[in-house]
Motif scaffolding. Structure first.
Motif, short mmCIF file in Angstrom:
data_model
loop_
_atom_site.label_atom_id
_atom_site.label_comp_id
_atom_site.label_asym_id
_atom_site.label_seq_id
_atom_site.Cartn_x
_atom_site.Cartn_y
_atom_site.Cartn_z
N THR A 43 -7.73 34.58 -29.00
CA THR A 43 -7.11 34.00 -30.20
C THR A 43 -6.62 35.10 -31.13
O THR A 43 -5.51 35.04 -31.66
N ARG A 49 -11.04 28.60 -35.81
CA ARG A 49 -10.34 27.56 -35.05
C ARG A 49 -11.24 27.01 -33.94
O ARG A 49 -12.08 27.73 -33.40
N GLU A 100 -6.38 27.09 -39.17
CA GLU A 100 -6.11 25.86 -38.43
C GLU A 100 -4.94 25.96 -37.47
O GLU A 100 -4.87 25.21 -36.49
#
Length: 836
Positions: A451, A444, A133
């Motif tokens: 990322t 995510r 998250e």
């Protein structure tokens, strides 16, 4: 214990919070140290705060103040620690301080009120949530205890990950041995935009004195006891060494008669089981305790309580003391300044030494703590020989000095001084990239390859290490795509993205990754088969990790028995060794499970790093009609019985939580009920914790608590089952000619190894075979008489091949003694032809 006040969010300014917390401390009779005040001021000002103050300087109160501030300000907070025991301990402390509705706990196998505003968790739990998250995780404060684990080669990734992925959080990092943290300070400020304060160099509340001893260990301990420096924690670096050292001290007279009498009174009525329990009892009566992670919790807690009451002069234990284990002590004595780290023997690092040494001296009890190190044994022997020679130069020249053993890693007074005065080594990054890391990051929203790349770029690794991680991430990504675990997608901004296929489920992040495989593997077997219950057990056991020492104990026993048989048959040495090398421990359904696992990991390749381990521990106990103490004795596991108990508990929970209710047949329910009874009977001290968890809202099903508060004989059916298993266990041992194990069970009642062997061999001379199949286990061959004067007669008839049924094992069960010992007390009366 008073609770911290509830302060509405609109009034939770720093001044109000500080005043409320100081009032709370005053109510407890606590006066904050200057370093505590400095750290609390920094946290209330909104700074990240690194608390690098000595052990005993009150870092726990700083953590409490930080969590109180976050709770009052409406910010969700996490407290993390390296081991479940510390997390659980902090959970109950915070429940006392804030109330049960405000505190939760998540440790991977237990979830209690997980949505609470304050959550106690193992570091890996928060790290996995942070990966999945990141900035979207609901967390405003993270308190990381024992932060020196950042440098742990295996687990350091979990301490580093939140520092890379949670810009929304305020951090409090705490440890007594952090070393240079300047890089962490700078990167933490860059991540969060908050100033980072460091509170270090505080004066230790209980100063330490250091001594290097060249006297023999017993003399050193006697000197320390006479000087009033007990209790003394003697540090060894293996569990076996700790127990052996404790046994060697019983002749040292380290406790006087009054102290030994006080210990005897304190442990009166305590249930010491056979094996290690009896060893510990004998040691305690000499004022000597043992403390290590392989002990049953009830024994560790007993030692801690006796030490807290000042009844033990010496506690012989391992370096787990450095992880915040609760043993109040005045002196720490190192038996060596080297340790085996799994690859080689090396000298202790400054951090390792100071983490352990820092436990000496108890705030509020001691005005001074003491740290002692023993010189190497050959140095001590040489010093003693030279002292005996006196000052005569000729005699001293004639002294033949002992040399250290080949390959010995030595240490000296200088080594000791450097460890005592040195600065802990700078924390080294040990970030790793695994399949689960990649899948978590790609979970995510709008995740892309960038990322993953950004996460790697943010790590504290070197440029070369980051390049290696990028290459590994690329390889993992390709394998996940090929396996259909992740798929291309388009982000909300219209960029090419990546995402997991389907929902991996919460267990993926909570360190129970093999539970989905276990559920799928149940389809390999037919619930209508007689073997269904044991097949289910084999699936669960294969997915629950077991202590290596337990599995090694099984294999060693198998090899010993096979070696004896091969020698008796006259097999040559080379052939014997070849046979022994081919032996394996029991692995029921091993081939089928491993084949299914290979197919399963094609779509979940990260599980390959965890691996499957077919085994039979619980099933072995069932097949051999063994209770816990028999299993420990048979396989020589007294040193690791605490680890065995944890494994049994993990299997129990996995059975309860993984197997769907509609697949639980009566035989499987019987296994689950039996295993629950075994666990509770082994260590009822666990019951209080589990009951408290249930009262606090535990989501995981707990153990059958009803058995914990009843006498062993209170349930006639359960008691009969225990007796029946105990008797048939002897039949199984007799069938395999395990006369040593039979002697170990029954020598107190006059049936030693030789007597068992002579008797059973007479049976074989008459019948040649001894049945152990279903007919041999039938109730028709088991006879249990009524209780008379607190005793019950029992007979196990042997299943001979001719069906004569004229041989039996006869015994008497002492019911009252069984209730007092909380385990079956049985005396063999006769083995042989049945007598009327």
């Amino acid at each position: 214990m008073p609770r911290l006040p509830h302060i509405p969010e609109e009034f939770a300014d720093p001044d109000t919070l500080l005043e409320a917390f100081e009032d709370y401390c005053a109510e407890l009779g606590i006066e904050l140290y200057p370093a505590q005040q400095e750290a609390i001021y920094a946290l209330l000002a909104g700074d990240n705060t690194i608390v690098a103050t000595p052990t005993g300087s009150g870092k726990s109160m700083v953590a409490l103040a930080a969590l109180f501030a976050a709770l009052s300000q409406g910010r969700r907070a996490f407290y993390t620690a390296p081991i479940k025991a510390l997390v659980s301990e902090k959970f109950f402390q915070l429940v006392d301080a804030f109330g049960p509705e405000s505190v939760g706990m998540v440790t991977g196998d237990t979830a209690v009120n997980p949505g609470a505003p304050v959550v106690c968790a193992t570091a890996e739990v928060l790290a996995n949530q942070a990966l999945r998250e990141g900035p979207l995780l609901d967390v405003g404060l993270v308190v990381m205890d024992e932060f020196h684990y950042f440098g742990d080669p295996q687990r350091g990734w979990a301490w580093q990950t939140p520092l890379l992925t949670l810009p929304q959080a305020q951090f409090a990092l705490m440890s007594a041995t952090l070393g240079d943290t300047s890089r962490i300070e700078a990167e933490l400020t860059a991540l969060t935009g908050r100033d980072t304060s460091v509170v270090a160099g505080a004066e230790r509340p209980v100063p330490l004195e250091y001594d290097y001893s060249e006297d023999p260990l017993q003399e050193t301990l006697q000197r320390l006891v006479r000087a009033g420096q007990a209790p003394i924690y003697v540090v060894s670096f293996s569990q076996r060494a700790a127990v052996e050292l404790a046994g060697s001290l019983t002749s040292a007279e380290l406790a006087d008669r009054a102290q030994r009498d006080a210990v005897a009174e304190a442990i009166r009525g305590f249930g010491f089981a056979k094996g290690f329990g009896q060893i510990l009892r004998r040691l305690l009566l000499h004022g000597i305790g043992v403390h290590h992670a392989g002990m049953l919790p009830k024994y560790r807690r007993l030692v801690e309580h006796l030490a807290a009451d000042g009844l033990l002069s010496v506690i012989s234990g391992t370096d787990t003391l450095g992880v915040g284990i609760n043993v109040p002590i005045r002196t720490v004595l190192f038996t060596a300044l080297t340790k085996y780290d799994g690859r080689r023997v090396r000298k202790l690092r400054v951090r390792e030494f100071q983490q352990i040494a820092g436990r000496a001296g108890r705030a509020g009890f001691d005005t001074r703590g003491y740290v002692v190190a023993q010189a190497p044994e050959h140095v001590i022997d040489n010093a003693k020989a030279l002292a005996k020679a006196g000052e005569d130069p000729k005699k001293r020249r004639k002294v033949k000095r002992k040399q250290p053993p080949a390959g010995f890693v030595s240490w000296s007074r200088e080594t000791f001084d450097n460890l005592a005065s040195g600065t802990p080594e700078e924390l080294t990054s040990h970030m790793r990239i695994s399949h689960s890391t990649i899948v978590n990051l790609l979970s995510r929203p709008n995740a892309t390859y960038r990322t993953v790349d950004a996460f790697i770029a943010a790590t504290h690794e070197t440029a070369n290490a980051k390049l290696d991680m990028r290459l590994r991430a690329l390889g993992i990504g390709r394998s996940l795509l090929a396996a259909g675990v992740i798929e291309p997608t388009t982000t909300s901004a219209g960029e090419p993205g990546l995402r997991p296929v389907g929902d991996l489920g919460p267990q993926f992040a909570l360190n129970q990754p093999l539970s989905p495989f276990a559920l799928a593997a149940l389809e390999l077997f037919d619930p209508a088969d007689e073997s269904w219950a044991l097949d289910v057990l084999s699936v669960i056991e294969a997915t629950v990790p077991a202590p290596p020492a337990v599995l090694m104990g099984q294999l060693d026993r198998i090899k010993r028995e096979e070696l004896g048989a091969l020698k008796a048959e006259g097999v040559e040495y080379e052939e014997r060794m070849e046979v022994l090398d081919s032996l394996q421990r029991p692995q029921p359904n091993g081939e089928a499970l491993e084949s299914a696992f290979e197919a399963y990991v094609a779509h979940a390749p990260w599980l390959r790093e965890i691996g499957l381990e077919p085994k039979a521990v619980v099933r072995d106990m069932i097949d051999q009609s063994m209770g816990f103490s028999q299993f420990v004795s048979y396989y020589g596991l007294a040193r690791v019985e605490g680890g065995l108990l944890r494994y049994l508990t993990d299997v129990y929970r996995a059975l309860v939580q993984t197997v769907p209710a509609d697949l639980v047949t009566q035989p499987l329910r019987d296994i689950v009920d039996w295993l629950g009874e075994v666990i509770v009977r082994i260590d009822s001290s666990l019951v209080q914790e589990w009951e408290a968890l249930r009262a606090a809202g535990a989501e995981a099903e707990a153990l059958p608590m009803g058995a914990a508060d009843t006498r062993l004989s209170a349930d006639p059916a359960r008691f009969a089952r225990l007796v029946r298993n105990e008797m048939f266990h002897r039949v199984l041992l007799a069938e395999r000619a395990a006369y040593d194990a039979l002697g170990a069970l029954d020598s107190d009642s006059g049936w030693n190894q030789k007597r068992w062997e002579a008797t059973v061999e007479d049976y074989y001379a008459e019948y040649g075979e001894l049945g152990i199949g279903p007919e041999a286990r039938s109730s028709a061959l088991f006879q249990l008489g009524p209780e008379e004067d607190g005793r019950m007669r029992v007979r196990q008839v042997l299943d001979d091949p001719r069906g004569d049924r004229d041989w039996a094992i006869s015994a008497v069960v002492d019911v009252a003694a069984s209730d007092a010992a909380d385990e079956l007390v049985l005396e063999i009366v006769d083995v042989g032809p049945v007598r009327p």
